[in-house]
Design a protein around this motif. Structure first.
Motif, PDB file in Angstrom:
ATOM      1  N   TRP A  87     -45.969 -33.026  75.545  1.00 19.14           N
ATOM      2  CA  TRP A  87     -44.981 -33.095  74.847  1.00 19.14           C
ATOM      3  C   TRP A  87     -45.453 -32.867  73.279  1.00 19.14           C
ATOM      4  N   LEU A  88     -45.852 -31.719  73.253  1.00 14.79           N
ATOM      5  CA  LEU A  88     -46.590 -31.446  72.045  1.00 14.79           C
ATOM      6  C   LEU A  88     -45.265 -30.276  71.921  1.00 14.79           C
ATOM      7  N   GLU A  89     -45.414 -29.622  73.564  1.00 11.67           N
ATOM      8  CA  GLU A  89     -44.890 -28.054  73.196  1.00 11.67           C
ATOM      9  C   GLU A  89     -43.692 -28.365  73.571  1.00 11.67           C
ATOM     10  N   GLN A  90     -42.777 -29.635  74.219  1.00 14.18           N
ATOM     11  CA  GLN A  90     -41.504 -30.558  73.898  1.00 14.18           C
ATOM     12  C   GLN A  90     -40.956 -30.284  72.676  1.00 14.18           C
ATOM     13  N   ALA A 133     -57.550 -40.164  70.331  1.00 10.53           N
ATOM     14  CA  ALA A 133     -58.098 -39.245  70.164  1.00 10.53           C
ATOM     15  C   ALA A 133     -57.328 -37.921  70.497  1.00 10.53           C
ATOM     16  N   LEU A 134     -56.729 -37.864  71.577  1.00  6.68           N
ATOM     17  CA  LEU A 134     -55.777 -36.252  72.585  1.00  6.68           C
ATOM     18  C   LEU A 134     -54.758 -36.195  71.399  1.00  6.68           C
ATOM     19  N   THR A 135     -54.283 -37.540  71.081  1.00 12.14           N
ATOM     20  CA  THR A 135     -52.741 -36.962  70.387  1.00 12.14           C
ATOM     21  C   THR A 135     -53.160 -36.070  69.172  1.00 12.14           C
ATOM     22  N   CYS A 136     -54.392 -36.930  68.764  1.00 15.34           N
ATOM     23  CA  CYS A 136     -54.657 -36.704  67.206  1.00 15.34           C
ATOM     24  C   CYS A 136     -55.225 -34.868  67.310  1.00 15.34           C
ATOM     25  N   GLN A 137     -55.922 -35.126  68.534  1.00 11.79           N
ATOM     26  CA  GLN A 137     -56.748 -33.308  69.003  1.00 11.79           C
ATOM     27  C   GLN A 137     -54.828 -32.135  69.068  1.00 11.79           C
ATOM     28  N   HIS A 138     -55.106 -32.647  69.397  1.00 11.58           N
ATOM     29  CA  HIS A 138     -53.480 -31.711  69.997  1.00 11.58           C
ATOM     30  C   HIS A 138     -52.649 -31.322  69.197  1.00 11.58           C
ATOM     31  N   PHE A 139     -52.173 -32.490  68.673  1.00 12.23           N
ATOM     32  CA  PHE A 139     -51.126 -32.081  67.558  1.00 12.23           C
ATOM     33  C   PHE A 139     -51.276 -31.672  66.185  1.00 12.23           C
ATOM     34  N   GLY A 140     -53.029 -32.470  66.169  1.00  9.40           N
ATOM     35  CA  GLY A 140     -53.963 -31.662  64.982  1.00  9.40           C
ATOM     36  C   GLY A 140     -53.792 -30.375  64.975  1.00  9.40           C
ATOM     37  N   LEU A 141     -54.397 -29.904  65.780  1.00 15.13           N
ATOM     38  CA  LEU A 141     -54.471 -27.860  65.871  1.00 15.13           C
ATOM     39  C   LEU A 141     -53.049 -27.778  65.927  1.00 15.13           C
ATOM     40  N   HIS A 142     -52.068 -27.887  66.346  1.00 18.71           N
ATOM     41  CA  HIS A 142     -51.130 -28.013  65.591  1.00 18.71           C
ATOM     42  C   HIS A 142     -51.058 -27.422  64.263  1.00 18.71           C
ATOM     43  N   MET A 143     -50.805 -28.386  63.420  1.00 18.42           N
ATOM     44  CA  MET A 143     -50.470 -29.017  62.510  1.00 18.42           C
ATOM     45  C   MET A 143     -51.276 -27.745  61.881  1.00 18.42           C
ATOM     46  N   THR A 144     -52.613 -28.041  62.033  1.00 22.30           N
ATOM     47  CA  THR A 144     -53.440 -26.413  60.600  1.00 22.30           C
ATOM     48  C   THR A 144     -53.478 -25.200  61.343  1.00 22.30           C
ATOM     49  N   ARG A 145     -51.991 -24.837  62.103  1.00 26.29           N
ATOM     50  CA  ARG A 145     -51.222 -23.597  61.772  1.00 26.29           C
ATOM     51  C   ARG A 145     -49.997 -23.124  61.410  1.00 26.29           C
ATOM     52  N   GLN A 146     -49.957 -24.541  60.818  1.00 26.28           N
ATOM     53  CA  GLN A 146     -49.217 -24.830  60.287  1.00 26.28           C
ATOM     54  C   GLN A 146     -49.102 -24.489  58.137  1.00 26.28           C
ATOM     55  N   PRO A 147     -48.718 -23.842  57.866  1.00 19.68           N
ATOM     56  CA  PRO A 147     -48.832 -22.947  56.409  1.00 19.68           C
ATOM     57  C   PRO A 147     -48.685 -24.641  55.912  1.00 19.68           C
TER      58      PRO A 147
END
Length: 275
Positions: A87-90, A133-147
Motif C-alpha cells: 500500500w505504501l509503495e502504491q 502497529a504495522l501501518t504506523c511503522q511503515h507509513f510513519g518511517l516513510h514520513m520521517t524521510r519527508q522534510p
C-alpha cells in the motif's frame, strides 16, 4: 488554523502542498468513510482502503473520480505486513508522497467470556493491534524521510477505560492503541520532529441499526451531553489532530463525556455528610 487562512493555505503551510495525501484504512463504510470524505473536502487527495474489493466500493470510488476527486482504492488485510508495504509503495507511486495516515480499520463483535477462545483474542489482536502497529511503522518511517514529515491519527475506543461485558477480546486489542500511539509519537518524532502521532477515542457513534429504542435512550442518558455521537464528530477531531502542529502523543476522547461521567444511576455523593 491561522485566522483568515483557507484550507488550501493551511495545507501548504503544514505539508508544503495545497493538496496533501491521506491514507485512511477501513474507509469505504461507516466512520472511516466519513473521515475520508471530510479530508477530501479539506483539499486532501485520498487513498481509500477496504478489506475486500466489492462492487459498492469500486462504484463509490468511481463516482468520486468522475466528480474530479483525486483518489484511489486499496484492498487487503491490515495485519498482513506485505499488504501494508505494498500500500505504501502504491500510494507513493501514485502521489509521490503520503502526509496523513488514519487508522480506522477495526473489527468488533460481542462474545461472552465463557465462549471466548484463544483464536478470538488472536483475531482481534491481529486486526486492531497489529494492523495499527504495522501501518504506523511503515507509513510513519516513510514520513520521517519527508522534510515536512506527516501526521498519524489512530482510532481507539473510549470504553477501554470503562469496559463492559462480552467484549473482552475486543477491548484487550483496542487498549493497545493508546500505548502504541504514545510509543510511535516518540519513535517517529525523534527521527523527524515534523512527524506527529495522536489518537481519537470515540464514544457511542453510529449506533447499530437494530438497536432498540429503550437501549438507545439508555445510552444517551449515560452521556454527559445527552446525545449520541456522529461520524462527523469523529472526523472533526481527526482533522484537528492531523492539522495541529504542536500536538502529539494525545489520545483525545470524543465521547460526549462518557469517560468522566458515571451515569444517572451512580451515587452523586462520594463522601456523604453524617446525619
Amino acid at each position: 488554523m491561522v485566522v483568515g487562512e483557507t484550507n488550501l493555505q493551511r495545507n501548504e503551510r503544514l505539508f508544503g502542498d495545497k493538496h496533501p495525501v491521506a491514507f485512511v484504512t477501513g474507509s469505504v463504510a461507516r466512520v472511516g468513510r466519513c473521515v475520508a470524505e471530510h479530508l477530501l473536502d479539506q483539499g486532501f487527495r485520498l487513498a481509500f482502503h477496504a478489506h475486500q474489493q466489492s462492487n459498492a466500493a469500486v462504484q463509490f470510488i468511481d463516482r468520486l473520480q468522475v466528480a474530479g476527486r483525486e483518489c484511489m482504492l486499496l484492498t487487503g488485510s491490515v495485519e498482513e505486513e506485505t499488504s501494508v508495504s505494498n500500500w505504501l509503495e502504491q500510494v507513493v507511486e501514485r502521489f509521490d508522497r503520503v502526509d496523513v495516515l488514519v487508522n480506522s480499520a477495526a473489527i468488533w463483535d460481542p462474545i461472552p467470556l465463557e465462549e471466548t477462545q484463544a483464536a478470538d483474542f488472536r483475531k482481534f489482536f491481529e486486526v486492531n493491534s497489529l494492523g495499527t502497529a504495522l501501518t504506523c511503522q511503515h507509513f510513519g518511517l516513510h514520513m520521517t524521510r519527508q522534510p515536512w514529515g506527516g501526521a498519524i491519527v489512530n482510532l481507539g475506543d473510549w470504553a477501554v477505560r470503562r469496559p463492559y461485558r462480552d467484549f473482552s477480546a475486543y477491548f484487550s486489542s483496542k487498549a493497545v492503541v493508546e500505548t502504541l500511539t504514545q510509543s510511535m509519537a516518540v519513535e517517529l518524532a525523534t527521527r523527524n520532529p515534523n512527524v506527529r502521532v495522536n489518537a481519537v477515542m470515540p464514544g457511542p457513534v453510529m449506533l447499530a441499526d437494530g438497536i432498540s429504542d429503550a437501549r438507545r435512550e439508555r445510552i444517551i442518558a449515560e452521556s454527559l451531553l445527552k446525545r449520541e455521537g456522529s461520524a462527523d464528530d469523529v472526523a472533526q477531531a481527526v482533522l484537528f489532530l492531523a492539522t495541529s502542529p504542536f500536538v502529539t502523543g494525545v489520545c483525545l476522547p470524543v465521547d460526549g463525556g462518557r469517560t468522566i461521567y458515571a451515569g444517572p444511576a451512580a451515587d452523586p455523593v462520594a463522601h456523604p455528610h453524617a446525619e
